[in-house]
Design a protein around this motif. Sequence first.
Motif, PDB file in Angstrom:
ATOM      1  N   SER A   1       0.853  -1.184   0.000  1.00  0.00           N
ATOM      2  CA  SER A   1       0.000   0.000   0.000  1.00  0.00           C
ATOM      3  C   SER A   1       0.889   1.235   0.000  1.00  0.00           C
ATOM      4  CB  SER A   1      -0.925   0.012   1.209  1.00  0.00           C
ATOM      5  OG  SER A   1      -0.179   0.003   2.415  1.00  0.00           O
ATOM      6  N   GLY A   2       0.284   2.360  -0.313  1.00  0.00           N
ATOM      7  CA  GLY A   2       1.047   3.584  -0.420  1.00  0.00           C
ATOM      8  C   GLY A   2       1.379   3.884  -1.872  1.00  0.00           C
ATOM      9  N   SER A   3       2.468   4.578  -2.085  1.00  0.00           N
ATOM     10  CA  SER A   3       2.869   4.999  -3.434  1.00  0.00           C
ATOM     11  C   SER A   3       3.663   3.889  -4.116  1.00  0.00           C
ATOM     12  CB  SER A   3       3.698   6.272  -3.360  1.00  0.00           C
ATOM     13  OG  SER A   3       2.968   7.305  -2.730  1.00  0.00           O
ATOM     14  N   THR A   4       2.976   2.845  -4.560  1.00  0.00           N
ATOM     15  CA  THR A   4       3.642   1.645  -5.078  1.00  0.00           C
ATOM     16  C   THR A   4       4.013   1.721  -6.545  1.00  0.00           C
ATOM     17  OG1 THR A   4       1.543   0.594  -5.605  1.00  0.00           O
ATOM     18  CG2 THR A   4       2.410   0.220  -3.397  1.00  0.00           C
ATOM     19  N   VAL A   5       3.544   2.724  -7.257  1.00  0.00           N
ATOM     20  CA  VAL A   5       3.608   2.694  -8.717  1.00  0.00           C
ATOM     21  C   VAL A   5       5.044   2.672  -9.252  1.00  0.00           C
ATOM     22  CG1 VAL A   5       3.475   5.199  -8.901  1.00  0.00           C
ATOM     23  CG2 VAL A   5       2.738   3.781 -10.820  1.00  0.00           C
ATOM     24  N   ASN A   6       5.988   3.228  -8.523  1.00  0.00           N
ATOM     25  CA  ASN A   6       7.367   3.321  -9.026  1.00  0.00           C
ATOM     26  C   ASN A   6       8.312   2.285  -8.428  1.00  0.00           C
ATOM     27  OD1 ASN A   6       6.853   5.574 -10.687  1.00  0.00           O
ATOM     28  ND2 ASN A   6       6.917   6.904  -8.895  1.00  0.00           N
ATOM     29  N   TYR A   7       7.790   1.337  -7.665  1.00  0.00           N
ATOM     30  CA  TYR A   7       8.647   0.425  -6.925  1.00  0.00           C
ATOM     31  C   TYR A   7       8.637  -0.977  -7.518  1.00  0.00           C
ATOM     32  CZ  TYR A   7       8.884   3.869  -3.168  1.00  0.00           C
ATOM     33  OH  TYR A   7       9.112   5.004  -2.434  1.00  0.00           O
ATOM     34  N   HIS A   8       9.834  -1.556  -7.604  1.00  0.00           N
ATOM     35  CA  HIS A   8       9.943  -2.996  -7.819  1.00  0.00           C
ATOM     36  C   HIS A   8       9.752  -3.675  -6.458  1.00  0.00           C
ATOM     37  CE1 HIS A   8      11.554  -2.031 -11.740  1.00  0.00           C
ATOM     38  NE2 HIS A   8      12.518  -1.325 -11.181  1.00  0.00           N
ATOM     39  N   ILE A   9       9.165  -4.882  -6.488  1.00  0.00           N
ATOM     40  CA  ILE A   9       8.919  -5.622  -5.261  1.00  0.00           C
ATOM     41  C   ILE A   9       9.700  -6.925  -5.300  1.00  0.00           C
ATOM     42  CG2 ILE A   9       7.201  -6.722  -3.786  1.00  0.00           C
ATOM     43  CD1 ILE A   9       6.865  -3.730  -3.900  1.00  0.00           C
ATOM     44  N   GLY A  10      10.354  -7.230  -4.198  1.00  0.00           N
ATOM     45  CA  GLY A  10      11.144  -8.451  -4.147  1.00  0.00           C
ATOM     46  C   GLY A  10      11.003  -9.153  -2.818  1.00  0.00           C
ATOM     47  N   TRP A  11      11.599 -10.345  -2.773  1.00  0.00           N
ATOM     48  CA  TRP A  11      11.618 -11.147  -1.561  1.00  0.00           C
ATOM     49  C   TRP A  11      13.065 -11.394  -1.137  1.00  0.00           C
ATOM     50  CZ3 TRP A  11       7.411 -12.454   1.261  1.00  0.00           C
ATOM     51  CH2 TRP A  11       6.162 -12.329   0.650  1.00  0.00           C
ATOM     52  N   PHE A  12      13.294 -11.216   0.147  1.00  0.00           N
ATOM     53  CA  PHE A  12      14.572 -11.541   0.767  1.00  0.00           C
ATOM     54  C   PHE A  12      14.320 -12.589   1.843  1.00  0.00           C
ATOM     55  CE2 PHE A  12      17.735  -8.168  -0.423  1.00  0.00           C
ATOM     56  CZ  PHE A  12      16.922  -7.450  -1.291  1.00  0.00           C
ATOM     57  N   ARG A  13      15.388 -13.223   2.268  1.00  0.00           N
ATOM     58  CA  ARG A  13      15.265 -14.123   3.406  1.00  0.00           C
ATOM     59  C   ARG A  13      16.537 -14.045   4.243  1.00  0.00           C
ATOM     60  NH1 ARG A  13      15.490 -20.140   0.527  1.00  0.00           N
ATOM     61  NH2 ARG A  13      17.728 -20.110  -0.042  1.00  0.00           N
ATOM     62  N   GLN A  14      16.370 -14.357   5.512  1.00  0.00           N
ATOM     63  CA  GLN A  14      17.505 -14.343   6.423  1.00  0.00           C
ATOM     64  C   GLN A  14      17.402 -15.541   7.359  1.00  0.00           C
ATOM     65  OE1 GLN A  14      18.102 -10.708   8.660  1.00  0.00           O
ATOM     66  NE2 GLN A  14      20.276 -11.170   8.896  1.00  0.00           N
ATOM     67  N   ALA A  15      18.380 -16.423   7.231  1.00  0.00           N
ATOM     68  CA  ALA A  15      18.470 -17.581   8.103  1.00  0.00           C
ATOM     69  C   ALA A  15      19.313 -17.219   9.324  1.00  0.00           C
ATOM     70  CB  ALA A  15      19.091 -18.750   7.354  1.00  0.00           C
ATOM     71  N   PRO A  16      19.157 -17.939  10.427  1.00  0.00           N
ATOM     72  CA  PRO A  16      19.931 -17.636  11.637  1.00  0.00           C
ATOM     73  C   PRO A  16      21.432 -17.665  11.354  1.00  0.00           C
ATOM     74  CG  PRO A  16      18.169 -19.157  12.143  1.00  0.00           C
ATOM     75  CD  PRO A  16      18.180 -19.007  10.657  1.00  0.00           C
ATOM     76  N   GLY A  17      22.107 -16.604  11.755  1.00  0.00           N
ATOM     77  CA  GLY A  17      23.547 -16.531  11.583  1.00  0.00           C
ATOM     78  C   GLY A  17      24.018 -16.205  10.187  1.00  0.00           C
ATOM     79  N   LYS A  18      23.084 -15.919   9.286  1.00  0.00           N
ATOM     80  CA  LYS A  18      23.458 -15.618   7.896  1.00  0.00           C
ATOM     81  C   LYS A  18      22.991 -14.226   7.495  1.00  0.00           C
ATOM     82  CE  LYS A  18      23.627 -20.360   6.185  1.00  0.00           C
ATOM     83  NZ  LYS A  18      23.217 -21.275   5.080  1.00  0.00           N
ATOM     84  N   ASP A  19      23.599 -13.725   6.432  1.00  0.00           N
ATOM     85  CA  ASP A  19      23.199 -12.426   5.915  1.00  0.00           C
ATOM     86  C   ASP A  19      21.843 -12.518   5.217  1.00  0.00           C
ATOM     87  OD1 ASP A  19      26.584 -11.599   4.871  1.00  0.00           O
ATOM     88  OD2 ASP A  19      25.554 -11.287   6.790  1.00  0.00           O
ATOM     89  N   ARG A  20      21.154 -11.382   5.157  1.00  0.00           N
ATOM     90  CA  ARG A  20      19.906 -11.329   4.408  1.00  0.00           C
ATOM     91  C   ARG A  20      20.220 -11.372   2.920  1.00  0.00           C
ATOM     92  NH1 ARG A  20      15.402  -7.113   6.437  1.00  0.00           N
ATOM     93  NH2 ARG A  20      16.105  -8.104   8.379  1.00  0.00           N
ATOM     94  N   GLU A  21      19.532 -12.235   2.179  1.00  0.00           N
ATOM     95  CA  GLU A  21      19.794 -12.383   0.751  1.00  0.00           C
ATOM     96  C   GLU A  21      18.536 -12.152  -0.066  1.00  0.00           C
ATOM     97  OE1 GLU A  21      19.504 -17.304   0.771  1.00  0.00           O
ATOM     98  OE2 GLU A  21      20.547 -16.294  -0.864  1.00  0.00           O
ATOM     99  N   GLY A  22      18.709 -11.499  -1.194  1.00  0.00           N
ATOM    100  CA  GLY A  22      17.616 -11.304  -2.131  1.00  0.00           C
ATOM    101  C   GLY A  22      17.421 -12.563  -2.951  1.00  0.00           C
ATOM    102  N   ILE A  23      16.216 -13.103  -2.965  1.00  0.00           N
ATOM    103  CA  ILE A  23      15.986 -14.364  -3.657  1.00  0.00           C
ATOM    104  C   ILE A  23      15.082 -14.237  -4.872  1.00  0.00           C
ATOM    105  CG2 ILE A  23      16.453 -15.830  -1.671  1.00  0.00           C
ATOM    106  CD1 ILE A  23      13.390 -16.048  -1.287  1.00  0.00           C
TER     107      ILE A  23
END
Length: 122
Positions: free
Chosen positions: A25-47
């Motif tokens: 919601s909000g001003s979404t028209v100019n944004y790409h949307i993605g998913w990241f994940r973060q496992a315990p002890g690991k960096d957040r990664e874009g998947i």
Amino acid sequence: QVQLVESGGGLVQPGGSLRLSCAASGSTVNYHIGWFRQAPGKDREGISCMGISDGSTYYAASVKGRFTISRDNAKNTVYLQMNSLKPEDTAVYYCAAGFQFPLRFGGQVTDWGRGTQVTVSS
């Protein structure tokens, strides 16, 4: 600014499936949307990421062929269908918005959801 709310996480057995949803919601028209994940002890990664204009998609090697990103413009919602889940997919999954495609690194993200836990275990 974009507000993002994830849902659909949970506990699933190896080989199972889950579908995550990200309501924007909000001003979404100019944004790409993605998913990241973060496992315990690991960096957040874009998947995975979906482009705004032409629906281009990006998948990290770790999920390619098993995960599918899609969107419902009428509902302003992006989905992540996750099949053939493995224990190593266990992580907190975050929806993210940004101006660059694909979203692969946290530094590219302008807005984050709060995350939803996915646990793959027998």
